[in-house]
Design a protein around this motif. Structure first.
Motif, mmCIF file in Angstrom:
data_model
loop_
_atom_site.group_PDB
_atom_site.id
_atom_site.type_symbol
_atom_site.label_atom_id
_atom_site.label_comp_id
_atom_site.label_asym_id
_atom_site.label_seq_id
_atom_site.Cartn_x
_atom_site.Cartn_y
_atom_site.Cartn_z
ATOM 1 N N SER A 25 -31.123 38.342 0.052
ATOM 2 C CA SER A 25 -31.972 39.426 0.555
ATOM 3 C C SER A 25 -31.221 40.744 0.593
ATOM 4 O O SER A 25 -31.794 41.807 0.334
ATOM 5 C CB SER A 25 -32.491 39.085 1.952
ATOM 6 O OG SER A 25 -33.502 38.112 1.879
ATOM 7 N N ARG A 26 -29.945 40.679 0.916
ATOM 8 C CA ARG A 26 -29.151 41.910 0.912
ATOM 9 C C ARG A 26 -29.155 42.527 -0.485
ATOM 10 O O ARG A 26 -29.277 43.741 -0.637
ATOM 11 C CB ARG A 26 -27.723 41.609 1.386
ATOM 12 C CG ARG A 26 -27.616 41.401 2.886
ATOM 13 C CD ARG A 26 -26.224 40.962 3.289
ATOM 14 N NE ARG A 26 -26.117 39.502 3.380
ATOM 15 C CZ ARG A 26 -24.994 38.809 3.279
ATOM 16 N NH1 ARG A 26 -23.849 39.448 3.029
ATOM 17 N NH2 ARG A 26 -24.996 37.492 3.398
ATOM 18 N N PHE A 27 -29.040 41.703 -1.502
ATOM 19 C CA PHE A 27 -29.119 42.215 -2.872
ATOM 20 C C PHE A 27 -30.527 42.682 -3.209
ATOM 21 O O PHE A 27 -30.716 43.744 -3.813
ATOM 22 C CB PHE A 27 -28.692 41.143 -3.866
ATOM 23 C CG PHE A 27 -29.057 41.482 -5.291
ATOM 24 C CD1 PHE A 27 -28.319 42.405 -6.013
ATOM 25 C CD2 PHE A 27 -30.166 40.901 -5.900
ATOM 26 C CE1 PHE A 27 -28.679 42.745 -7.323
ATOM 27 C CE2 PHE A 27 -30.516 41.226 -7.203
ATOM 28 C CZ PHE A 27 -29.769 42.148 -7.917
ATOM 29 N N ASN A 28 -31.527 41.907 -2.856
ATOM 30 C CA ASN A 28 -32.895 42.233 -3.253
ATOM 31 C C ASN A 28 -33.343 43.582 -2.712
ATOM 32 O O ASN A 28 -34.173 44.259 -3.327
ATOM 33 C CB ASN A 28 -33.849 41.135 -2.787
ATOM 34 C CG ASN A 28 -33.698 39.852 -3.580
ATOM 35 O OD1 ASN A 28 -33.111 39.839 -4.659
ATOM 36 N ND2 ASN A 28 -34.225 38.755 -3.049
ATOM 37 N N VAL A 29 -32.808 43.983 -1.557
ATOM 38 C CA VAL A 29 -33.119 45.311 -1.021
ATOM 39 C C VAL A 29 -32.279 46.372 -1.723
ATOM 40 O O VAL A 29 -32.790 47.395 -2.187
ATOM 41 C CB VAL A 29 -32.891 45.351 0.501
ATOM 42 C CG1 VAL A 29 -33.099 46.771 1.042
ATOM 43 C CG2 VAL A 29 -33.833 44.381 1.215
ATOM 44 N N ALA A 30 -30.974 46.131 -1.837
ATOM 45 C CA ALA A 30 -30.080 47.129 -2.423
ATOM 46 C C ALA A 30 -30.359 47.374 -3.900
ATOM 47 O O ALA A 30 -30.060 48.450 -4.424
ATOM 48 C CB ALA A 30 -28.630 46.688 -2.235
#
Length: 786
Positions: A582-587
């Motif tokens: 999720s951290r990647f999917n937002v960034a």
């Protein structure tokens, strides 16, 4: 384009029109909004044949005309217009009455930027409207048309043609009057680590005033705001957007008059402002940006995104793919040496990053934030080979090398302060306030500007530095400069000094990629973007909070200018735990970076990060330069959905984000937008993984043997293996994807789990890739699936 037709003028873009009419010595706004066909201006003009009770008649020859009932582009001062106005000044002799009268209209080719300030480039034409008072004070209104993105920019120039000084007490960039008041005002306030959350209020009689007094465009209230029809959605309805090409203290005002008209005005913050013009001198305001769309908030945003990408961001990196970076800050803070940095860089290169950024702590005695700031001497204890030695080793790993600066600030414990204690911003007789143990350097002074220019340029010339992160970590206080005879000039003079510094350094280093930063997103504005192609969106990298920050930012700014990082969990700003996917999917919906110690990740997490970076690179152009769409309102909901669509509609990426899980909650179909109705598309979820420890003791319902969910075996397995998430792949036509939507696989409900169940706990997310295909695809027995 611009049409001058006797006593009325038309400024038209592809879909919008701004129509002006001359009435005696006045210029009124006849219409700003959707483009219309104007045979003559009579239907658009305000009818004023009989006065209203209480009216002040402007001039006897135009009786019963009262200024209060007109939509005015420039108001005569103290002549009966009691609404907020763009100008306030003290005339020769001390009076504040100024009867501005229209003189003439001039049509100019291209853009006409203000002197000493950044502005948009590439305008098609400019309309200049000249006004004057009997005393000789002249005002010119500039309107520049950008037809390709439905934007019109505005600004003022005031010239003192009188024979005595004139003092400006307020000099906003424009005023715009709209004939109705049925709008919802959206501003984007916030604070450090909570920038640009949308705040909505329906307009009511009276004034709504907002802005910044901090010396910067500020996290407290971004210069961007919008007015929308009450029924406007992300995709439908009237939406106006407003912004400033300015980085300093600013003010916006939206006022509903007693007669139901709406006045919009914005520009330099008038609080504390005073600028005296000697005879012959002039003052120019920053450029303001106006746009309108009938296609809702996404349509308005699309206009501004195109404007930023085509006419604000410039230089080598304007439309170039931005590299994936690793920043060492949250991995090391001040505690690093060359060996530790190179270890981080090697991990970054191994996992696919392209740029290594050395943050704060590389210079002077900078072992904490109380000392060293202002000195540019490399700390040889940390970096024995200096910047050049480190940069060469980083380059040898196949990475670009970047460096952090904070040139506008100084610590008391520094060589610079000891040599020049008078260079800080301070008011005589007062002890100056500090922020983050630092003082602000006085950029009103030419010698301070020259010092920064010389030392930053010398540092950048000392090593092969490909990227610069330019920070500014505190608000300005104690506003005073001995370089100024008139202290009401301070805030604006500081920004003019900053612009001179930035212009000089960027010109000297045209190949470097500059990223703006100010305690995160404290100076996120169009002025900075004229020098730096991207800005650090927020110090808060929490995946949940970043959804709100990036969504709010997206209303006025494109993802291609947003610096977005994947950081450690628990997050350093919120202590919230969130999945690494999720951290990647937002960034990924921005300029991707990582800010954590990659070497401390488990082998399974490192494998996930490598896959993330590879996926981002494969679709980087989409993530950075696609058309951004908010598929649902991002605030006040338990979900967030974003889409980046290729300009030709051939492909897209879609982000789906859950905030807090509601057990067995309704799950409406995922509906997309912007697709060709009769085109066939292939949609596939990004391959993701989940930490097996997410299941806790439920893992025993899946495994054939019982294990201790908190035991060493479980942790050993989790370090090396992450469980694949569900796979989903569909073929469907555009009309189905937009109007019906796809029903995804069943979410986890607590009663069972297999490969067809979507495990979506708190803060989970998915990313989909969509591509247009030319021929029908065979199905494998599951309708619509490949």
């Amino acid at each position: 384009m611009i049409t001058v037709n006797g006593d009325w003028f038309a400024l038209e873009t592809a879909n919008t029109g701004y129509y002006l009419g001359v009435r005696g010595g006045l210029v009124e706004n006849l219409h700003y909004g959707a483009r219309v066909r104007v045979e003559n201006s009579v239907p658009l003009r305000e009818k004023t044949d009989i006065g209203y009770g209480g009216d002040v008649v402007y001039r006897a020859e135009s009786a019963p005309l009262s200024l209060e009932h007109l939509c005015l582009e420039l108001s005569p001062l103290q002549k009966g217009d009691y609404r907020a106005q763009s100008l306030s000044l003290v005339m020769p002799g001390g009076a504040r009455t100024a009867d501005f009268s229209f003189v003439c209209a001039r049509r100019l080719e291209g853009s006409v930027p203000p002197e000493g300030m950044p502005a948009a480039r590439g305008g098609a034409e400019t309309l200049a409207l000249d006004f004057s008072t009997p005393e000789g004070v002249a005002v010119t209104l500039f309107y520049t048309v950008y037809p390709d993105c439905d934007v019109i920019t505005r600004r003022l120039c005031i010239k003192n043609g009188a024979d005595a000084p004139v003092t400006l007490e307020k000099a906003l960039s424009y005023q715009l009057d709209l004939p109705g008041c049925d709008y919802v005002l959206s501003t984007f306030p916030g604070a450090w680590a909570r920038e640009r959350h949308e705040a909505c209020v329906p307009l009511t009689p009276g004034a709504h005033v907002f802005g910044s007094t901090t010396g910067a465009s500020s996290a407290f209230c971004n210069p961007f705001f919008m007015l929308c029809a009450p029924d406007a959605t992300e995709f439908n309805g009237d939406a106006y957007g407003f912004n400033l090409v300015y980085s300093g203290s600013h003010m916006g005002c939206v006022e509903v008059s007693p007669w139901g008209k709406t006045r919009v005005a914005a520009g330099i913050q008038p609080e504390g402002f005073a600028w005296t013009l000697a005879p012959g001198e002039r003052f120019e305001t920053p450029e303001a940006v106006l746009t309108f769309s009938r296609a809702g908030k996404n349509g308005m945003s699309a206009n501004l995104h195109a404007f930023v990408q085509e006419h604000i961001v410039r230089g080598k990196w304007a439309k170039k793919d931005r590299p994936v970076l690793l920043n060492n800050w949250e991995a090391t803070y001040f505690d690093f040496n060359e060996r530790k940095l190179l270890s981080l860089a090697k991990d970054a290169a191994k996992l696919g990053a392209e740029l290594f950024v050395l943050d704060d702590g590389w210079f002077g005695a900078r072992d904490n934030d109380a000392k060293g700031l202002g000195d540019y001497t490399v700390n040889r204890k940390k970096l024995p080979g200096g910047l050049a030695g480190l940069a060469e080793k980083v380059h040898a790993l196949g990475l670009l090398f970047g460096l952090w600066f904070e040139p506008e600030m100084v610590n008391a414990d520094s060589g610079l302060f000891r040599a020049h204690p008078d260079w800080i911003v301070q008011t005589p007789g007062n002890v100056p306030a500090t922020g983050r143990n630092q003082y602000v350097l006085d950029l009103c002074r030419a010698e301070v500007q020259d010092y920064i220019i010389a030392n930053v340029n010398a540092t950048l010339a000392s090593a092969p530095i490909d990227y610069v992160k330019w920070d500014m970590n505190r608000h300005i206080s104690d506003n005073y400069s001995p370089a100024l005879a008139e202290q009401g000039r301070f805030s604006h003079s500081y920004i003019l000094g900053l612009y001179r510094v930035l212009q000089s350094i960027v010109e000297q280093n045209p190949d470097a990629l500059f990223e703006g930063c100010s305690s995160g997103g404290n100076r996120f504005d169009l002025g900075i973007l004229c020098y730096m192609p991207q800005i650090w969106t927020s110090d808060d990298t929490d995946a949940y909070e970043r959804q709100l920050i990036q969504a709010g930012t997206s209303y006025g700014y494109p993802p291609s200018v947003m610096g977005c990082h994947v950081s450690a969990s628990p997050n350093h700003q919120t202590a919230r735990t969130s999945p690494i996917e999720s951290r990647f999917n937002v960034a990924a919906f921005g300029v991707l970076g990582y800010e954590l110690d990659l070497g401390r990740l488990t082998p399974a997490e490192q494998k996930a990060v490598a896959a993330q970076i590879a996926y981002y690179k494969a679709h980087r152009r989409l993530f950075q330069y696609g058309r951004f769409l908010r598929l649902c309102p991002p605030f006040g909901k338990n979900k967030c959905e974003w889409m980046m669509l290729a300009p030709d509609g051939s492909e897209a990426v879609v982000g789906e984000y859950l905030r807090l899980l509601r057990p067995n909650a309704e799950k409406p179909p995922l509906r997309l937008a912007g697709l060709a109705q009769d085109a066939l598309y292939e949609l596939e979820v990004r391959p993701q993984v989940v930490d097996v420890r997410t299941f806790g003791s439920l893992i025993n319902q899946i495994l054939p043997v019982k294990v201790n969910a908190g035991g060493h075996l479980m942790h050993a397995v989790a370090d090396r293996y992450m469980m694949p998430c569900e796979t989903e792949r569909y073929a469907a036509y555009g009309d189905l994807l937009m109007y019906a939507g796809i029903r995804q696989k069943q979410a986890f409900t607590g009663t069972g789990y297999n490969e067809n169940v979507r495990l979506m706990p708190d803060f989970s997310s998915r990313v989909y890739y969509l591509r247009r295909v030319d021929a029908a695809l065979r199905t494998n027995g599951e309708e619509g699936a490949l």
